[in-house]
Scaffold this motif. Structure first.
Motif, mmCIF file in Angstrom:
data_model
loop_
_atom_site.group_PDB
_atom_site.id
_atom_site.type_symbol
_atom_site.label_atom_id
_atom_site.label_comp_id
_atom_site.label_asym_id
_atom_site.label_seq_id
_atom_site.Cartn_x
_atom_site.Cartn_y
_atom_site.Cartn_z
ATOM 1 N N THR A 149 0.820 -1.209 0.000
ATOM 2 C CA THR A 149 0.000 0.000 0.000
ATOM 3 C C THR A 149 0.854 1.260 0.000
ATOM 4 N N LYS A 150 0.257 2.353 -0.447
ATOM 5 C CA LYS A 150 0.950 3.634 -0.438
ATOM 6 C C LYS A 150 1.272 4.064 0.992
ATOM 7 N N ALA A 151 0.377 3.757 1.926
ATOM 8 C CA ALA A 151 0.616 4.111 3.336
ATOM 9 C C ALA A 151 1.868 3.420 3.861
ATOM 10 N N THR A 152 2.071 2.164 3.471
ATOM 11 C CA THR A 152 3.267 1.442 3.906
ATOM 12 C C THR A 152 4.521 2.046 3.290
ATOM 13 N N ILE A 153 4.452 2.394 2.013
ATOM 14 C CA ILE A 153 5.608 2.997 1.334
ATOM 15 C C ILE A 153 6.033 4.268 2.057
ATOM 16 N N GLU A 154 5.065 5.109 2.393
ATOM 17 C CA GLU A 154 5.371 6.377 3.056
ATOM 18 C C GLU A 154 5.882 6.144 4.478
ATOM 19 N N ALA A 155 5.237 5.188 5.191
ATOM 20 C CA ALA A 155 5.637 4.922 6.577
ATOM 21 C C ALA A 155 7.063 4.393 6.669
ATOM 22 N N GLN A 156 7.517 3.669 5.640
ATOM 23 C CA GLN A 156 8.860 3.100 5.646
ATOM 24 C C GLN A 156 9.885 3.998 4.951
ATOM 25 N N ASN A 157 9.483 5.240 4.654
ATOM 26 C CA ASN A 157 10.406 6.239 4.095
ATOM 27 C C ASN A 157 11.025 5.800 2.767
ATOM 28 N N VAL A 158 10.239 5.170 1.927
ATOM 29 C CA VAL A 158 10.709 4.799 0.596
ATOM 30 C C VAL A 158 10.534 6.003 -0.331
ATOM 31 N N LEU A 159 11.608 6.420 -0.974
ATOM 32 C CA LEU A 159 11.578 7.599 -1.837
ATOM 33 C C LEU A 159 11.581 7.207 -3.305
ATOM 34 N N ALA A 160 10.768 7.895 -4.105
ATOM 35 C CA ALA A 160 10.831 7.744 -5.555
ATOM 36 C C ALA A 160 11.918 8.679 -6.070
ATOM 37 N N ILE A 161 12.930 8.137 -6.731
ATOM 38 C CA ILE A 161 14.112 8.917 -7.116
ATOM 39 C C ILE A 161 14.055 9.270 -8.598
ATOM 40 N N ASP A 162 14.254 10.553 -8.910
ATOM 41 C CA ASP A 162 14.337 11.009 -10.297
ATOM 42 C C ASP A 162 15.790 11.135 -10.753
ATOM 43 N N LYS A 163 16.661 11.549 -9.848
ATOM 44 C CA LYS A 163 18.083 11.618 -10.164
ATOM 45 C C LYS A 163 18.864 11.709 -8.862
ATOM 46 N N TYR A 164 20.145 11.521 -8.955
ATOM 47 C CA TYR A 164 20.983 11.660 -7.757
ATOM 48 C C TYR A 164 22.331 12.238 -8.152
ATOM 49 N N LEU A 165 22.922 12.922 -7.189
ATOM 50 C CA LEU A 165 24.248 13.508 -7.336
ATOM 51 C C LEU A 165 25.198 12.694 -6.489
ATOM 52 N N THR A 166 26.255 12.217 -7.050
ATOM 53 C CA THR A 166 27.227 11.437 -6.306
ATOM 54 C C THR A 166 28.610 12.057 -6.450
ATOM 55 N N GLY A 167 29.429 11.907 -5.412
ATOM 56 C CA GLY A 167 30.796 12.424 -5.471
ATOM 57 C C GLY A 167 30.957 13.828 -4.957
ATOM 58 N N GLY A 168 29.924 14.384 -4.297
ATOM 59 C CA GLY A 168 30.056 15.719 -3.728
ATOM 60 C C GLY A 168 29.914 16.817 -4.766
ATOM 61 N N GLU A 169 30.434 18.012 -4.439
ATOM 62 C CA GLU A 169 30.265 19.176 -5.305
ATOM 63 C C GLU A 169 30.904 18.972 -6.679
ATOM 64 N N ARG A 170 31.952 18.174 -6.716
ATOM 65 C CA ARG A 170 32.634 17.934 -7.993
ATOM 66 C C ARG A 170 32.132 16.651 -8.661
ATOM 67 N N GLY A 171 31.071 16.096 -8.125
ATOM 68 C CA GLY A 171 30.531 14.875 -8.689
ATOM 69 C C GLY A 171 29.656 15.152 -9.900
ATOM 70 N N ARG A 172 28.807 14.177 -10.232
ATOM 71 C CA ARG A 172 27.970 14.350 -11.409
ATOM 72 C C ARG A 172 26.563 13.840 -11.117
ATOM 73 N N PHE A 173 25.597 14.377 -11.839
ATOM 74 C CA PHE A 173 24.217 13.957 -11.706
ATOM 75 C C PHE A 173 23.957 12.725 -12.575
ATOM 76 N N ILE A 174 23.213 11.780 -12.013
ATOM 77 C CA ILE A 174 22.755 10.614 -12.757
ATOM 78 C C ILE A 174 21.226 10.698 -12.792
ATOM 79 N N THR A 175 20.656 10.754 -13.995
ATOM 80 C CA THR A 175 19.212 10.929 -14.150
ATOM 81 C C THR A 175 18.544 9.606 -14.514
ATOM 82 N N ARG A 176 17.408 9.356 -13.908
ATOM 83 C CA ARG A 176 16.652 8.126 -14.169
ATOM 84 C C ARG A 176 16.137 8.128 -15.606
ATOM 85 N N PRO A 177 16.382 7.037 -16.339
ATOM 86 C CA PRO A 177 15.820 6.935 -17.694
ATOM 87 C C PRO A 177 14.300 6.962 -17.644
ATOM 88 N N ALA A 178 13.698 7.469 -18.704
ATOM 89 C CA ALA A 178 12.246 7.667 -18.727
ATOM 90 C C ALA A 178 11.470 6.369 -18.604
#
Length: 666
Positions: A149-178
């Motif tokens: 259920t959606k309530a369980t997803i939210e209660a367990q802090n599961v995040l839907a990720i669109d992109k992430y930055l790794t490696g700090g300020e000098r790192g790079r963005f990785i974007t989720r394919p469509a």
């Protein structure tokens, strides 16, 4: 730059409190008070962290993520992403700089849009362009097929990720394919990205954890219920959505962390293994069930026929919670003993010799509790004839250890310990008589000394296949954790089974469970046992221990108490199986001779001397020589000597001297 010490920081931060206040808004604690708070070190939606003061220093403990606990310096090491040992000076410097400004903004990892871990050495940011909890229809469809259920997803802090930055300020963005789905499971200083579509895979950002679990907040669960340990996050979400408590470990092949096992006992939860029914999951469940004495539940073979292998598939293919409830959990060892499962070879990861030495550094030091008779963290057996004083000696040992004192002059290297003495022999009134004076005034035991019996009628389970021994050991574990006991004494082993302890198989099972409990909870165990009748002139040997072949194999050390054949008032203690942590010091040529006495309000033993065991087993006095000793005892008493002095002079117990003098008056 001035040299900053640990003491400087503690003084500056009022024992660590002010540093905690930097990151927890509105924190205003009174010394010694516990509070439940959100842990600011990770995305802690439900408050799970306690702060408490001990000896003017503040500590934290997160019961929802057991790796978070310790003092303020441990907290700071998590925050700065530095190693507590190798980077300690840098941690002190950073703490000192932050404490200069108490108006610093609190650490905020609970943003609805961004999870930021840029204080970690392997920094990253998880970014969702939508509001927190706003999932696409495709994402929700994926979860819904497993009954999540959606309530369980939210209660367990599961995040839907669109992109992430790794490696700090000098790192790079990785974007989720469509055409893909990404979910983020948030940990201490890492995130696990799970991609179920179009190709199932997962990867870690930050530092991959060694001991971590995902799922139910154990401290918010109702006590006395079951919690499933299952194969992965999707299985956890599916079980929670169907009304169960569930967690998963870092991987399906991981061992259960000791802190997690303690949490089960602390919150009176019964863990049940529910792993995949493929070869990897089956082998892992068998290994953990056997090692930790945990029940396992096997999903039906029909699930395989439908194309599934885990509990999420179980619900996907139409099975219900009622179907799951009808599957009876069992112990792996029960399946083996009932020939329902063929014993398989379970491969465990081997450690190098160097790793073994490193692991040993984190374990408590082995210390003497009763000289070489008994050591901390070990399982010892004390045995002797019925009525010889085993229970009296055991209470004396418990009393001394609870006060941090020595007994009979035997070395005790430990501070006062919390001791539980399970007495299955005496009634309350009999115990009172032993430990009160003639006027009924009780002996003053330490508050560290706990003693009671157990009502066996309460040790019941709806599952009739769960053995009595398992239920009793669970009770022991609960008591140990509830009071923080260091030592337990069991008087005696006969009561640990519904069958006689002389039954080899039963004795082996009892000792195996006690040995495992000792290792899991890092406690010292002393078990009392009987010995069959032996020839009066024969010295005590390991073969005189009832069920010795099985009992002694699981014990770290075994010692015995015997009586003198010349004088029933004298007892002696002897090692029959020395611990590998000590030497064979009190063998048949050097037994500890003592006397059973009642000192006002306490039945105890008084040290006499060290001597040869043979001298106590041969009857050397005839009627004529005994009469001479009687006469001499009366003469010495008339000259003003005390009973104790007379006993020492003649080599006779005070009880026997007292009896002679009493008879002389009549």
């Amino acid at each position: 730059m001035a040299f900053i010490t640990k003491e400087n920081i503690l003084d500056k931060s009022q024992g660590g409190l002010l540093f905690f206040k930097l990151f927890i808004p509105g924190l205003d604690l009174k010394k010694g008070t516990h509070f439940r708070l959100k842990n600011p070190l990770y995305h802690d939606k439900n408050p799970s962290m306690a702060l408490y003061c001990k000896d003017d220093r503040w500590f934290f403990h997160d019961y929802g993520a057991v790796e978070y606990k310790g003092d303020v310096f441990k907290f700071a090491s998590f925050y700065y992403g530095l190693d507590l040992q190798s980077d300690f000076r840098q941690i002190l410097q950073l703490m000192d700089e932050d404490l200069e400004n108490l108006e610093i903004k609190p650490l905020d990892l609970n943003s609805e849009i961004i999870y930021n871990n840029n204080n970690n050495l392997k920094s990253f940011e998880l970014i969702c362009t939508r509001s927190y909890g706003d999932f696409t229809s495709e994402e929700l469809s994926f979860f819904n097929q497993y009954g999540i259920t959606k309530a369980t997803i939210e209660a367990q802090n599961v995040l839907a990720i669109d992109k992430y930055l790794t490696g700090g300020e000098r790192g790079r963005f990785i974007t989720r394919p469509a055409n893909s789905i990404w979910f983020g499971y948030i940990g201490k200083d890492h995130a696990k990205i799970y991609c179920p579509s179009p190709e199932k895979r997962f990867w870690y950002l930050g530092t991959k954890p060694k001991n971590h679990y995902f799922g139910s907040q154990l401290d918010y669960c109702g006590t006395g219920t079951n919690v499933f340990i299952t194969g992965g996050e999707k299985d956890v979400l599916s079980l929670i959505s169907n009304g169960y408590l569930a967690i998963c470990l870092n991987s399906e092949t991981a061992d259960i962390p000791e802190e997690l096992l303690k949490s089960f006992y602390r919150f009176r939860l019964t863990p049940i293994l529910l792993y995949d029914i493929d070869d990897t999951g089956t082998t892992a469940a068998q290994k953990l069930s056997s090692k930790h004495d945990i029940k396992m539940l096997k999903l039906p073979e029909e699930l395989k026929n439908r194309g599934g292998k885990d509990v999420a598939d179980f619900f996907k293919f139409g099975f219900t919670a009622t179907d799951l409830d009808n599957i009876e959990p069992v112990f792996y060892e029960e399946l083996i003993s009932e020939n329902k499962l063929e014993k398989t070879s379970i491969n465990a990861a081997l450690r190098t010799a160097q790793q073994r030495l490193e692991d040993a550094k984190n374990l408590p030091e082995i210390k003497m509790l009763l000289d070489v008779f008994m050591h901390s963290g070990e399982l010892a057996i004390l045995f002797g004839d019925t009525g010889i004083g085993k229970s009296v000696l055991a209470v004396c040992i418990a009393d001394a250890l609870s006060k941090g004192e020595s007994l009979l002059g035997l070395q005790n290297q430990c501070i006062p310990q919390k001791v539980i003495y399970y007495d299955f022999e005496l009634s309350d009134k009999q115990f009172e008589k032993r430990y009160s004076d003639d006027c009924g005034n009780p002996y003053q035991f330490s508050e560290n000394f706990y003693t009671d019996s157990i009502d066996f009628s309460e040790l019941t389970s709806p599952n009739r296949k769960i053995k009595f021994e398992h239920l009793l050991i669970d009770r022991f574990k609960k008591n140990i954790i509830d009071i923080g006991a260091n030592i337990i004494i069991i008087d005696n082993i006969t009561f640990l089974s519904t069958q006689t302890s002389q039954d080899g198989q039963v004795a082996m099972e009892i000792m195996k469970l006690l040995k495992q409990m000792k290792e899991d909870l890092q406690v010292t165990v002393l078990v009392l046992a009987h010995t069959p009748k032996r020839p009066p002139s024969e010295g005590i040997m390991i073969n005189h221990l009832a069920g010795s072949k099985h009992l002694s194999n699981f014990a770290d050390s075994v010692f015995a108490i015997g009586s003198s054949k010349n004088d029933k008032g004298f007892r002696y203690m002897k090692q029959v199986k020395p611990s590998r942590s000590g030497e064979l010091k009190y063998d048949d040529s050097n037994v500890l001779k003592c006397e059973l006495i009642k000192e006002s309000d306490f039945l105890t033993f008084d040290f006499i001397e060290f001597c040869d065991e043979k001298s106590l087993l041969s009857v050397s006095q005839d009627a004529e020589s005994e009469e001479e000793l009687r006469s001499e005892a009366i003469t010495l008493r008339d000259s003003g000597l005390t009973i104790r002095d007379i006993g020492l002079k003649l080599g006779i117990s005070k009880s026997k001297i007292g009896r002679w003098l009493q008879e002389a008056k009549q």
